[in-house]
Write a protein that holds these residues in place. Sequence first.
Motif, short mmCIF file in Angstrom:
data_model
loop_
_atom_site.label_atom_id
_atom_site.label_comp_id
_atom_site.label_asym_id
_atom_site.label_seq_id
_atom_site.Cartn_x
_atom_site.Cartn_y
_atom_site.Cartn_z
N VAL A 67 0.82 -1.22 0.00
CA VAL A 67 0.00 0.00 0.00
C VAL A 67 0.85 1.27 0.00
CG1 VAL A 67 -1.66 1.35 1.35
CG2 VAL A 67 -2.05 -1.09 0.96
N PRO A 68 1.95 1.35 0.79
CA PRO A 68 2.74 2.59 0.76
C PRO A 68 3.32 2.91 -0.61
CG PRO A 68 3.30 1.28 2.68
CD PRO A 68 2.45 0.41 1.81
N LEU A 69 3.41 1.92 -1.50
CA LEU A 69 3.99 2.15 -2.82
C LEU A 69 2.94 2.58 -3.84
CD1 LEU A 69 6.37 -0.94 -2.89
CD2 LEU A 69 6.87 1.38 -2.14
N MET A 70 1.68 2.65 -3.44
CA MET A 70 0.64 3.15 -4.34
C MET A 70 0.89 4.63 -4.61
SD MET A 70 -2.62 1.08 -2.69
CE MET A 70 -3.83 1.58 -3.91
N PRO A 71 0.54 5.13 -5.81
CA PRO A 71 0.91 6.51 -6.16
C PRO A 71 0.27 7.58 -5.28
CG PRO A 71 -0.52 5.51 -7.84
CD PRO A 71 -0.08 4.41 -6.94
N ALA A 120 12.50 0.96 0.20
CA ALA A 120 11.53 1.40 -0.80
C ALA A 120 10.27 1.97 -0.15
CB ALA A 120 11.16 0.22 -1.71
N VAL A 121 9.81 1.34 0.93
CA VAL A 121 8.63 1.83 1.63
C VAL A 121 8.91 3.19 2.27
CG1 VAL A 121 7.08 1.40 3.58
CG2 VAL A 121 7.67 -0.46 2.03
N ALA A 122 10.10 3.30 2.89
CA ALA A 122 10.46 4.58 3.52
C ALA A 122 10.56 5.69 2.48
CB ALA A 122 11.77 4.43 4.27
N ALA A 123 11.13 5.38 1.32
CA ALA A 123 11.28 6.40 0.28
C ALA A 123 9.94 6.83 -0.28
CB ALA A 123 12.17 5.86 -0.84
N ALA A 124 8.98 5.89 -0.37
CA ALA A 124 7.65 6.23 -0.90
C ALA A 124 6.89 7.11 0.07
CB ALA A 124 6.87 4.94 -1.18
N PRO A 397 -5.74 -4.94 0.52
CA PRO A 397 -5.54 -3.61 -0.05
C PRO A 397 -6.85 -2.86 -0.15
CG PRO A 397 -5.43 -5.29 -1.76
CD PRO A 397 -5.49 -6.02 -0.45
N PRO A 398 -6.83 -1.52 -0.06
CA PRO A 398 -8.06 -0.73 -0.04
C PRO A 398 -8.63 -0.51 -1.44
CG PRO A 398 -6.20 0.73 0.16
CD PRO A 398 -5.63 -0.67 0.13
N THR A 399 -8.90 -1.61 -2.14
CA THR A 399 -9.43 -1.53 -3.51
C THR A 399 -10.46 -2.63 -3.70
OG1 THR A 399 -7.66 -2.97 -4.34
CG2 THR A 399 -7.28 -0.60 -4.46
N GLY A 400 -11.42 -2.39 -4.57
CA GLY A 400 -12.35 -3.42 -4.97
C GLY A 400 -13.28 -3.88 -3.87
N LEU A 401 -13.71 -5.14 -3.98
CA LEU A 401 -14.70 -5.71 -3.07
C LEU A 401 -13.99 -6.48 -1.96
CD1 LEU A 401 -17.86 -5.87 -2.90
CD2 LEU A 401 -17.64 -8.16 -3.90
N GLU A 402 -13.12 -5.81 -1.22
CA GLU A 402 -12.44 -6.45 -0.10
C GLU A 402 -13.40 -6.63 1.07
OE1 GLU A 402 -9.44 -7.67 0.81
OE2 GLU A 402 -8.62 -7.57 -1.21
N HIS A 403 -12.97 -7.41 2.04
CA HIS A 403 -13.72 -7.58 3.28
C HIS A 403 -13.89 -6.20 3.95
CE1 HIS A 403 -14.66 -9.00 7.33
NE2 HIS A 403 -14.60 -10.26 6.95
N GLY A 499 -4.29 14.85 3.64
CA GLY A 499 -3.58 14.62 2.38
C GLY A 499 -2.09 14.39 2.51
N GLU A 500 -1.57 14.41 3.74
CA GLU A 500 -0.14 14.30 3.93
C GLU A 500 0.28 12.86 4.24
OE1 GLU A 500 1.73 17.80 6.11
OE2 GLU A 500 -0.32 17.79 6.89
N ARG A 501 1.46 12.50 3.73
CA ARG A 501 2.09 11.22 4.09
C ARG A 501 3.06 11.50 5.23
NH1 ARG A 501 2.58 7.03 -0.41
NH2 ARG A 501 1.50 7.84 -2.24
N ARG A 502 2.63 11.22 6.44
CA ARG A 502 3.44 11.51 7.62
C ARG A 502 3.92 10.24 8.32
NH1 ARG A 502 5.40 16.59 9.57
NH2 ARG A 502 4.39 18.14 8.24
#
Length: 510
Positions: A67-71, A120-124, A397-403, A499-502
């Motif tokens: 998830v952290p790598l999503m745009p 990679a997660v930290a950089a995103a 992941p927070p997409t589609g028809l998840e639980h 809206g911030e990535r903190r």
Amino acid sequence: MHDLLLRGGTVHDGLGSPEVVADVAISGGRITAVTPGAAGPARRVLDVSGLIVAPGFVDPHAHSDLVPLMPDPQPFKLLQGVTTEINGNCGFSYAPHAPALAELTGERVPEWSFAGYLEAVAAAGPTNHVATLVGHSTLRGAVAGFSPALTPEQHARMLELAEEAFAAGACGLSSGLIYPPGSYGGTDELVALAGVARRYGLPYTTHMRDEGARLAEALDEAIEVARRARVRLQVSHCKVGGRANHGQAGMLLGKLRAARAEGLDVLGDQYPYLAGSTVLAALLPPVALEGGALPERLASAAERARLRELTAGTGSGTGLWRDADPDKVTVITHTRPGVVGRTLAALTPAGGDPWEALCELVAADPAATMVIEMMAEPDVQEIMADPLIGIGSDNGPPTGLEHPRTWGCFPRFFGAYVRERGVVSWAESVRKATSLTAAQFGLHGRGWLGAGAVADVCVFDPATIGHPGTYTEPSLRPTGIVHVLLEGHPVVESGGFTGERRGRVLRPRR
């Protein structure tokens, strides 16, 4: 002069202490004072009278690894009051690189080392704080793919990869013992890996080998690993699955209590729903994935019949089929059009066999997922009431028809089970969502609210907190989450994401 003052809220410290109406002062990302009187001047003041002020919630069982790598920033956990997630659960992490697992799932990810993944997660820039377990299935897959047996050299290499992951910042070891290739590993193999985690002071978390008919034996194995490796144990998503097995919550809790009395550091987590969610292939015996040739194996009528016979077995490794009802299995992701959102019963042709329909669906998309209703309300509430059990979402992941647990686990717990049903008190419910998990995973300074603590904070309305999401409309917004702070910085204000990535990548402190 404080940076921020939360004025007049009902403070729950996360440790189970009685509530107190107090001001909470914050400076430099830390709590500087919790005082019933005036805390002094501040650059900014938020009036939170009538609201509960609590530590930010800590989710011990998340699957938000990518998830952290999503745009775009993904605030679905912040909007539940969750400030920290533990990823890499159920034996699956996205590092170290395991080609056979990547081929099965179809995920296109870099060939990360564990250190490379965390970098990679930290950089995103994660939207909330994250810590990550290294998965047993991933370690095994990296050295032997879907081969059931390990050579001595492969076993040694698996331990080396685990050591590298812990040195890089993995927060513990996870297993998923119903899923290949982790299901091929025996108790001795788990003890060896957990022993590496112990040298770093880290816990072992497990999706056990069975959560239905063989639940007692699976619990015994998990506790044996903790005993022999002398490691902290987290039993993932505690449940009693399958109608024939309902009523065994007391047995589950009794084994955890007995282990504690023996001196073992054993805890569990739970999501507040009657249905779980996992890959559709989990209905099959794990042997179906041996060698990774699942679609080819399911193309054989003889092999489908053999696998079906295995599901009726009395040991572990039978899959979830024996505890499943086709009317209560809903496909939530699949590559085939017209399948998503329908039950296995509805997808079975008139007069047809649900087993054959299942095999066809899995062969067409081995990575397909499902929501499966397996639990009973009395068991859920009995497990929830026990002080050894925390709250964990097991989100996708927070997409589609998840639980719906992906978007609403924590608000549902507080709304449906604390306010409406009174299963536990407010003080105990906050402890279950905060310090219980933070201490288990060594998240120093988090999970409690007092002078010196990290200012990860959730402010919520006890009268309105909840989640209206359903299995058919899961992604509805939670209600009642008013403000959320990450290290003293508001990331949710008046119910809206800033809206911030903190978030930060959290590594165990040595």
